[in-house]
Write a protein that holds these residues in place. Structure first.
Motif, PDB file in Angstrom:
ATOM      1  N   ASP A  31       0.906  -6.610  -3.907  1.00 41.34           N
ATOM      2  CA  ASP A  31       1.879  -5.542  -3.660  1.00 41.34           C
ATOM      3  C   ASP A  31       3.004  -5.977  -2.729  1.00 41.34           C
ATOM      4  O   ASP A  31       4.063  -5.359  -2.668  1.00 41.34           O
ATOM      5  N   CYS A  32       2.765  -7.069  -1.956  1.00 39.40           N
ATOM      6  CA  CYS A  32       3.770  -7.508  -0.984  1.00 39.40           C
ATOM      7  C   CYS A  32       4.582  -8.692  -1.438  1.00 39.40           C
ATOM      8  O   CYS A  32       5.523  -9.111  -0.744  1.00 39.40           O
ATOM      9  N   PHE A  33       4.252  -9.283  -2.587  1.00 35.60           N
ATOM     10  CA  PHE A  33       4.920 -10.506  -3.058  1.00 35.60           C
ATOM     11  C   PHE A  33       6.443 -10.310  -3.120  1.00 35.60           C
ATOM     12  O   PHE A  33       7.224 -11.005  -2.447  1.00 35.60           O
ATOM     13  N   ALA A  34       6.875  -9.347  -3.944  1.00 35.72           N
ATOM     14  CA  ALA A  34       8.317  -9.173  -4.160  1.00 35.72           C
ATOM     15  C   ALA A  34       9.008  -8.622  -2.931  1.00 35.72           C
ATOM     16  O   ALA A  34      10.111  -9.037  -2.583  1.00 35.72           O
ATOM     17  N   LYS A  35       8.373  -7.681  -2.218  1.00 29.58           N
ATOM     18  CA  LYS A  35       8.998  -7.058  -1.049  1.00 29.58           C
ATOM     19  C   LYS A  35       9.255  -8.081   0.061  1.00 29.58           C
ATOM     20  O   LYS A  35      10.283  -8.052   0.724  1.00 29.58           O
ATOM     21  N   TYR A  36       8.313  -9.030   0.232  1.00 27.28           N
ATOM     22  CA  TYR A  36       8.434  -9.978   1.330  1.00 27.28           C
ATOM     23  C   TYR A  36       9.580 -10.958   1.122  1.00 27.28           C
ATOM     24  O   TYR A  36      10.235 -11.391   2.077  1.00 27.28           O
ATOM     25  N   LYS A  76       2.626 -18.830   2.671  1.00 27.94           N
ATOM     26  CA  LYS A  76       2.371 -17.479   3.150  1.00 27.94           C
ATOM     27  C   LYS A  76       1.375 -16.813   2.217  1.00 27.94           C
ATOM     28  O   LYS A  76       1.532 -16.831   0.998  1.00 27.94           O
ATOM     29  N   VAL A  77       0.352 -16.195   2.809  1.00 22.58           N
ATOM     30  CA  VAL A  77      -0.633 -15.457   2.027  1.00 22.58           C
ATOM     31  C   VAL A  77      -0.183 -14.005   1.948  1.00 22.58           C
ATOM     32  O   VAL A  77       0.052 -13.361   2.967  1.00 22.58           O
ATOM     33  N   ARG A 129      -5.720 -13.224   5.635  1.00 23.41           N
ATOM     34  CA  ARG A 129      -5.001 -11.972   5.905  1.00 23.41           C
ATOM     35  C   ARG A 129      -3.593 -12.016   5.311  1.00 23.41           C
ATOM     36  O   ARG A 129      -2.904 -13.041   5.400  1.00 23.41           O
ATOM     37  N   CYS A 130      -3.172 -10.886   4.738  1.00 22.82           N
ATOM     38  CA  CYS A 130      -1.804 -10.763   4.217  1.00 22.82           C
ATOM     39  C   CYS A 130      -0.846 -10.702   5.397  1.00 22.82           C
ATOM     40  O   CYS A 130      -1.019  -9.892   6.311  1.00 22.82           O
ATOM     41  N   VAL A 131       0.172 -11.560   5.387  1.00 23.65           N
ATOM     42  CA  VAL A 131       1.095 -11.643   6.534  1.00 23.65           C
ATOM     43  C   VAL A 131       2.024 -10.443   6.618  1.00 23.65           C
ATOM     44  O   VAL A 131       2.702 -10.252   7.627  1.00 23.65           O
ATOM     45  N   SER A 132       2.070  -9.622   5.584  1.00 24.33           N
ATOM     46  CA  SER A 132       2.975  -8.484   5.573  1.00 24.33           C
ATOM     47  C   SER A 132       2.276  -7.180   5.936  1.00 24.33           C
ATOM     48  O   SER A 132       2.548  -6.586   6.973  1.00 24.33           O
ATOM     49  N   CYS A 133       1.331  -6.751   5.120  1.00 19.51           N
ATOM     50  CA  CYS A 133       0.733  -5.431   5.339  1.00 19.51           C
ATOM     51  C   CYS A 133      -0.399  -5.443   6.352  1.00 19.51           C
ATOM     52  O   CYS A 133      -0.825  -4.375   6.798  1.00 19.51           O
ATOM     53  N   SER A 134      -0.908  -6.588   6.759  1.00 17.79           N
ATOM     54  CA  SER A 134      -2.001  -6.627   7.726  1.00 17.79           C
ATOM     55  C   SER A 134      -1.547  -6.308   9.137  1.00 17.79           C
ATOM     56  O   SER A 134      -2.365  -6.209  10.045  1.00 17.79           O
ATOM     57  N   LYS A 135      -0.256  -6.167   9.341  1.00 17.97           N
ATOM     58  CA  LYS A 135       0.233  -5.812  10.663  1.00 17.97           C
ATOM     59  C   LYS A 135      -0.195  -4.409  11.054  1.00 17.97           C
ATOM     60  O   LYS A 135      -0.401  -4.118  12.226  1.00 17.97           O
ATOM     61  N   SER A 136      -0.277  -3.519  10.072  1.00 15.60           N
ATOM     62  CA  SER A 136      -0.711  -2.146  10.351  1.00 15.60           C
ATOM     63  C   SER A 136      -2.184  -1.933   9.991  1.00 15.60           C
ATOM     64  O   SER A 136      -2.908  -1.248  10.688  1.00 15.60           O
TER      65      SER A 136
END
Length: 222
Positions: free
Chosen positions: A215-220, A210-211, A189-196
């Motif tokens: 799309d979440c690499f740079a933002k995270y 961190k997986v 699971r992606c640790v950033s966008c999987s929250k929603s």
């Protein structure tokens, strides 16, 4: 500052008494009406010695003629326009508080210019029997035309979230020169966008483990 020769004390004035002084085109006139204090008017279009006859009611209720300086008589005759001007000024003033006197003067002159332009606009509309806009609408339109397409905000170039990525010799993706993204054997699971909404990826950072999806690499890591 008033000239010393007309600095007569207020209590020494009786109804109808006048004091005046003139220097070039500028005149100062003081005149006692029915109020407690004399009226003082500074003018650049009147002769200080010129007077008019006005009618005032005496203590017996009779209308009696008394002399009044022309500058004060004209002010009383046209003071309605002054009141309307003050009303326009106070309704939508652009002035701001400041300790610097010249800033207050600048805002006053700016407000005066706007009000005068609105009055001229009304007269031009009345001359051709055209309906004119309200004072507020006039100011709003004037503001839009003065600003036009100008903006003090500097436009920043749009940067894609993955625009700062680069590949090393092994084909792995490195972002911001800090973390190295590598492929893993399983999807997690992606640790950033999987929250929603659950989203899985097989890309992880070797440093923080961190997986993240692409799309979440740079933002995270910003």
């Amino acid at each position: 500052m008033y000239p010393k020769d007309i600095m007569k004390k207020d209590k020494e004035f009786k109804m109808g008494d006048t004091d005046f002084a003139q220097s070039g085109d500028v005149s100062i006139s003081r005149w006692k009406d029915r109020g407690k204090k004399p009226v003082t008017v500074v003018s650049n279009m009147h002769n200080a010695s010129a007077t008019e006859i006005v009618l005032r009611t005496n203590s017996r209720g009779q209308r009696t003629p008394i002399l009044c300086p022309s500058s004060i008589a004209d002010y009383n005759r046209y003071m309605g326009a002054v009141d309307r001007f003050d009303q326009y000024m106070s309704a939508y003033s652009v002035s701001q508080k400041s300790r610097r006197w010249w800033v207050k003067l600048f805002y006053y002159m700016l407000d005066t210019t706007i009000v005068n332009s609105f009055l001229l606009y009304k007269e031009s509309c009345n001359a051709v029997k055209k309906k004119y806009m309200s004072h507020l609408d006039f100011r709003s339109k004037l503001t839009d035309q003065l600003i036009s397409d100008f903006s003090s905000r500097q436009r920043r170039p749009t940067i894609s979230p993955m625009s700062n990525k680069r590949k090393d010799s092994s084909g792995s993706v490195q972002i911001s020169g800090k973390h190295l993204a590598i492929k893993i054997s399983t999807y997690r699971r992606c640790v950033s966008c999987s929250k929603s909404k659950e989203k899985r990826s097989n890309m992880a950072f070797d440093t923080c483990d961190k997986v993240l999806c692409k799309d979440c690499f740079a933002k995270y890591h910003e």
